[in-house]
Design a protein around this motif. Sequence first.
Motif, PDB file in Angstrom:
ATOM      1  N   GLY A 312       0.810  -1.213   0.000  1.00  0.00           N
ATOM      2  CA  GLY A 312       0.000   0.000   0.000  1.00  0.00           C
ATOM      3  C   GLY A 312       0.842   1.261   0.000  1.00  0.00           C
ATOM      4  O   GLY A 312       0.465   2.276  -0.588  1.00  0.00           O
ATOM      5  N   VAL A 313       2.008   1.214   0.643  1.00  0.00           N
ATOM      6  CA  VAL A 313       2.874   2.386   0.704  1.00  0.00           C
ATOM      7  C   VAL A 313       3.651   2.554  -0.600  1.00  0.00           C
ATOM      8  O   VAL A 313       3.742   3.656  -1.152  1.00  0.00           O
ATOM      9  CB  VAL A 313       3.845   2.269   1.904  1.00  0.00           C
ATOM     10  N   THR A 314       4.222   1.466  -1.103  1.00  0.00           N
ATOM     11  CA  THR A 314       5.068   1.555  -2.294  1.00  0.00           C
ATOM     12  C   THR A 314       4.281   1.508  -3.606  1.00  0.00           C
ATOM     13  O   THR A 314       4.843   1.845  -4.654  1.00  0.00           O
ATOM     14  CB  THR A 314       6.085   0.408  -2.291  1.00  0.00           C
ATOM     15  N   LYS A 315       3.024   1.056  -3.554  1.00  0.00           N
ATOM     16  CA  LYS A 315       2.187   0.911  -4.756  1.00  0.00           C
ATOM     17  C   LYS A 315       2.787  -0.073  -5.759  1.00  0.00           C
ATOM     18  O   LYS A 315       2.622   0.060  -6.975  1.00  0.00           O
ATOM     19  CB  LYS A 315       1.977   2.272  -5.450  1.00  0.00           C
ATOM     20  N   ARG A 316       3.471  -1.085  -5.250  1.00  0.00           N
ATOM     21  CA  ARG A 316       4.075  -2.089  -6.119  1.00  0.00           C
ATOM     22  C   ARG A 316       3.192  -3.328  -6.173  1.00  0.00           C
ATOM     23  O   ARG A 316       2.815  -3.887  -5.134  1.00  0.00           O
ATOM     24  CB  ARG A 316       5.456  -2.485  -5.604  1.00  0.00           C
ATOM     25  N   VAL A 317       2.904  -3.766  -7.397  1.00  0.00           N
ATOM     26  CA  VAL A 317       2.087  -4.963  -7.560  1.00  0.00           C
ATOM     27  C   VAL A 317       2.855  -6.196  -7.088  1.00  0.00           C
ATOM     28  O   VAL A 317       2.287  -7.147  -6.562  1.00  0.00           O
ATOM     29  CB  VAL A 317       1.667  -5.119  -9.039  1.00  0.00           C
ATOM     30  N   GLY A 318       4.174  -6.162  -7.255  1.00  0.00           N
ATOM     31  CA  GLY A 318       4.976  -7.312  -6.845  1.00  0.00           C
ATOM     32  C   GLY A 318       4.868  -7.596  -5.364  1.00  0.00           C
ATOM     33  O   GLY A 318       4.881  -8.760  -4.945  1.00  0.00           O
ATOM     34  N   GLU A 319       4.725  -6.580  -4.551  1.00  0.00           N
ATOM     35  CA  GLU A 319       4.620  -6.801  -3.111  1.00  0.00           C
ATOM     36  C   GLU A 319       3.250  -7.347  -2.731  1.00  0.00           C
ATOM     37  O   GLU A 319       3.108  -8.025  -1.718  1.00  0.00           O
ATOM     38  CB  GLU A 319       4.929  -5.512  -2.361  1.00  0.00           C
ATOM     39  N   ILE A 320       2.232  -7.034  -3.551  1.00  0.00           N
ATOM     40  CA  ILE A 320       0.929  -7.685  -3.337  1.00  0.00           C
ATOM     41  C   ILE A 320       1.053  -9.181  -3.572  1.00  0.00           C
ATOM     42  O   ILE A 320       0.534 -10.004  -2.810  1.00  0.00           O
ATOM     43  CB  ILE A 320      -0.141  -7.069  -4.265  1.00  0.00           C
ATOM     44  N   LEU A 321       1.773  -9.552  -4.634  1.00  0.00           N
ATOM     45  CA  LEU A 321       2.000 -10.973  -4.889  1.00  0.00           C
ATOM     46  C   LEU A 321       2.883 -11.601  -3.813  1.00  0.00           C
ATOM     47  O   LEU A 321       2.736 -12.789  -3.505  1.00  0.00           O
ATOM     48  CB  LEU A 321       2.642 -11.150  -6.261  1.00  0.00           C
ATOM     49  N   ALA A 322       3.787 -10.825  -3.238  1.00  0.00           N
ATOM     50  CA  ALA A 322       4.588 -11.337  -2.129  1.00  0.00           C
ATOM     51  C   ALA A 322       3.698 -11.665  -0.938  1.00  0.00           C
ATOM     52  O   ALA A 322       3.879 -12.692  -0.274  1.00  0.00           O
ATOM     53  CB  ALA A 322       5.649 -10.312  -1.733  1.00  0.00           C
ATOM     54  N   ALA A 323       2.726 -10.797  -0.667  1.00  0.00           N
ATOM     55  CA  ALA A 323       1.768 -11.086   0.409  1.00  0.00           C
ATOM     56  C   ALA A 323       0.933 -12.323   0.075  1.00  0.00           C
ATOM     57  O   ALA A 323       0.620 -13.131   0.967  1.00  0.00           O
ATOM     58  CB  ALA A 323       0.856  -9.884   0.637  1.00  0.00           C
ATOM     59  N   CYS A 324       0.585 -12.495  -1.208  1.00  0.00           N
ATOM     60  CA  CYS A 324      -0.145 -13.704  -1.623  1.00  0.00           C
ATOM     61  C   CYS A 324       0.702 -14.954  -1.418  1.00  0.00           C
ATOM     62  O   CYS A 324       0.188 -16.001  -1.009  1.00  0.00           O
ATOM     63  CB  CYS A 324      -0.566 -13.580  -3.086  1.00  0.00           C
ATOM     64  N   ALA A 325       2.008 -14.851  -1.700  1.00  0.00           N
ATOM     65  CA  ALA A 325       2.899 -15.990  -1.481  1.00  0.00           C
ATOM     66  C   ALA A 325       2.918 -16.377  -0.008  1.00  0.00           C
ATOM     67  O   ALA A 325       2.878 -17.566   0.340  1.00  0.00           O
ATOM     68  CB  ALA A 325       4.310 -15.649  -1.964  1.00  0.00           C
ATOM     69  N   ILE A 326       2.963 -15.376   0.875  1.00  0.00           N
ATOM     70  CA  ILE A 326       2.939 -15.660   2.310  1.00  0.00           C
ATOM     71  C   ILE A 326       1.634 -16.339   2.689  1.00  0.00           C
ATOM     72  O   ILE A 326       1.607 -17.353   3.401  1.00  0.00           O
ATOM     73  CB  ILE A 326       3.129 -14.360   3.107  1.00  0.00           C
ATOM     74  N   GLY A 327       0.509 -15.771   2.206  1.00  0.00           N
ATOM     75  CA  GLY A 327      -0.795 -16.332   2.554  1.00  0.00           C
ATOM     76  C   GLY A 327      -0.971 -17.757   2.079  1.00  0.00           C
ATOM     77  O   GLY A 327      -1.496 -18.611   2.808  1.00  0.00           O
ATOM     78  N   LEU A 328      -0.542 -18.046   0.851  1.00  0.00           N
ATOM     79  CA  LEU A 328      -0.693 -19.401   0.320  1.00  0.00           C
ATOM     80  C   LEU A 328       0.188 -20.399   1.071  1.00  0.00           C
ATOM     81  O   LEU A 328      -0.220 -21.540   1.313  1.00  0.00           O
ATOM     82  CB  LEU A 328      -0.342 -19.406  -1.165  1.00  0.00           C
ATOM     83  N   LEU A 329       1.386 -19.967   1.446  1.00  0.00           N
ATOM     84  CA  LEU A 329       2.263 -20.860   2.198  1.00  0.00           C
ATOM     85  C   LEU A 329       1.676 -21.178   3.574  1.00  0.00           C
ATOM     86  O   LEU A 329       1.719 -22.323   4.036  1.00  0.00           O
ATOM     87  CB  LEU A 329       3.639 -20.219   2.360  1.00  0.00           C
ATOM     88  N   LEU A 330       1.089 -20.168   4.212  1.00  0.00           N
ATOM     89  CA  LEU A 330       0.472 -20.400   5.516  1.00  0.00           C
ATOM     90  C   LEU A 330      -0.822 -21.197   5.389  1.00  0.00           C
ATOM     91  O   LEU A 330      -1.202 -21.927   6.305  1.00  0.00           O
ATOM     92  CB  LEU A 330       0.192 -19.062   6.203  1.00  0.00           C
ATOM     93  N   LEU A 331      -1.509 -21.059   4.246  1.00  0.00           N
ATOM     94  CA  LEU A 331      -2.767 -21.772   4.043  1.00  0.00           C
ATOM     95  C   LEU A 331      -2.560 -23.278   3.964  1.00  0.00           C
ATOM     96  O   LEU A 331      -3.471 -24.058   4.283  1.00  0.00           O
ATOM     97  CB  LEU A 331      -3.433 -21.262   2.757  1.00  0.00           C
ATOM     98  N   ALA A 332      -1.366 -23.690   3.552  1.00  0.00           N
ATOM     99  CA  ALA A 332      -1.106 -25.128   3.432  1.00  0.00           C
ATOM    100  C   ALA A 332      -1.187 -25.832   4.774  1.00  0.00           C
ATOM    101  O   ALA A 332      -1.530 -27.020   4.840  1.00  0.00           O
ATOM    102  CB  ALA A 332       0.266 -25.357   2.800  1.00  0.00           C
ATOM    103  N   ALA A 333      -0.896 -25.112   5.866  1.00  0.00           N
ATOM    104  CA  ALA A 333      -0.898 -25.748   7.191  1.00  0.00           C
ATOM    105  C   ALA A 333      -2.283 -26.231   7.608  1.00  0.00           C
ATOM    106  O   ALA A 333      -2.441 -27.397   7.992  1.00  0.00           O
ATOM    107  CB  ALA A 333      -0.334 -24.780   8.227  1.00  0.00           C
ATOM    108  N   PRO A 334      -3.343 -25.399   7.544  1.00  0.00           N
ATOM    109  CA  PRO A 334      -4.668 -25.921   7.926  1.00  0.00           C
ATOM    110  C   PRO A 334      -5.272 -26.868   6.900  1.00  0.00           C
ATOM    111  O   PRO A 334      -6.172 -27.641   7.230  1.00  0.00           O
ATOM    112  CB  PRO A 334      -5.523 -24.651   8.068  1.00  0.00           C
TER     113      PRO A 334
END
Length: 423
Positions: A312-334
């Motif tokens: 949100g601060v940098t307005k970079r689309v790549g960092e949105i995908l970085a957050a998606c990578a984190i979410g998907l990796l954590l989603l594998a646990a449940p």
Amino acid sequence: MFDKTYRQRLEADLAQWEADGVIAPAAAASIRHALPPLSPGINIAVIVAIVGGLLIAAAFLAFVAAHWTEIARLLRFAILLAGMIVAGGLGAWFAATGRNVLADLCASIGAIIFGAGVALVGQMYHLGDDFAGGMLLWSIGVFAAATLTGSRGALAVGLAAACIWTCMRVYDAPDVLHLSFVVVWLIAAAVAFAWNSQVAAHLVGIAVLPWWIATSLRFDIDGVQPSFVLANGGALLFGAGLAIAAAPSPRAHRLGSVLATYGAFSLAVVAFLEVTTVDDIIRLRTGTAPAQPSWAIMCGVAGAVLALASAGVTKRVGEILAACAIGLLLLAAPIWPASAAGEPWFAYAALLCAMLCLVVSGVLDDVRPRIVAGWLGIAGVIAAITWAVKGSLLRRSAFLAVAGIIAVVFATALNRALPRAER
């Protein structure tokens, strides 16, 4: 960025632009004049001097160790104290004459001798029962020396002692979260931020990993899965690094970029470990339920939130995908427990998508370490899925084939859509 490499590339570019008529010779000369002078690098003489200093220090310690029982206690202490004084004096002289590398080496040797002094005092007064406390005392003293001298080597010695201290505490009390190390690590991170040093930032990034590893391996309550705990740690390190790098301060950007790099590689390693450990290729737990402690889950969620805040601060689309990578990796646990009776196809898909998001994120933001980490994660997950213990190898080959076809179809559609978007 290494200054010497950058200057060589800039000089070649300036010469090429001047030859092509892109810039005037006066402009090229002005650019060269505006650049600060290069700091003296490590030449052959300095390298030989470093090796000689290390050999002298090793000879000193070996001599003391060989005659340890024959030397009186007070004389031992005096020898170690003299070693610290000599190392500090030489370091001050080297610093005054501008030989900063040798000064840093002397500070590092003094820090190591200080640790030997702590061990000697502990032996003299029979304090050996609390060896971890001695490591903490060593770390505190060396941190003080590093702060006063600006020595990166002393900071490395202090962080190494702190890592040994926290690993011993975790081993002694595996069911208790050792938060004291976090305080020490934050102090070291503040020092790295104040120094604005790439080397110090790397030392701080490396130092946090032993704490997470030791904590995940020893926290064996209700069948805690170590790889899931590590996933939350990598998520927090990655997200926090992105958030720190998004700050307008150049110091924060340097420190945050290094922490985000270690976080990205941590996510890649964890993605591989989730498949290999949960599917019992490598057994790391005694319980049966892949549960996670609540504090670890909160750390992972915080990492995803920080990554989104950074986007949100940098307005970079790549960092949105970085957050998606984190979410998907954590989603594998449940997802994993829900598919315990069969094969965890959705968990595999989440991990592959997470690593793909990491690669695309690095491409969009032009961050090469993130790209490398994502590719390594993809390779590790594919290899782990292929050789996992559970299930049929034929089904796994079918899953990988379907995933590959979907990726090719998505790439084709994206390739056709990009020119339209550019128009």
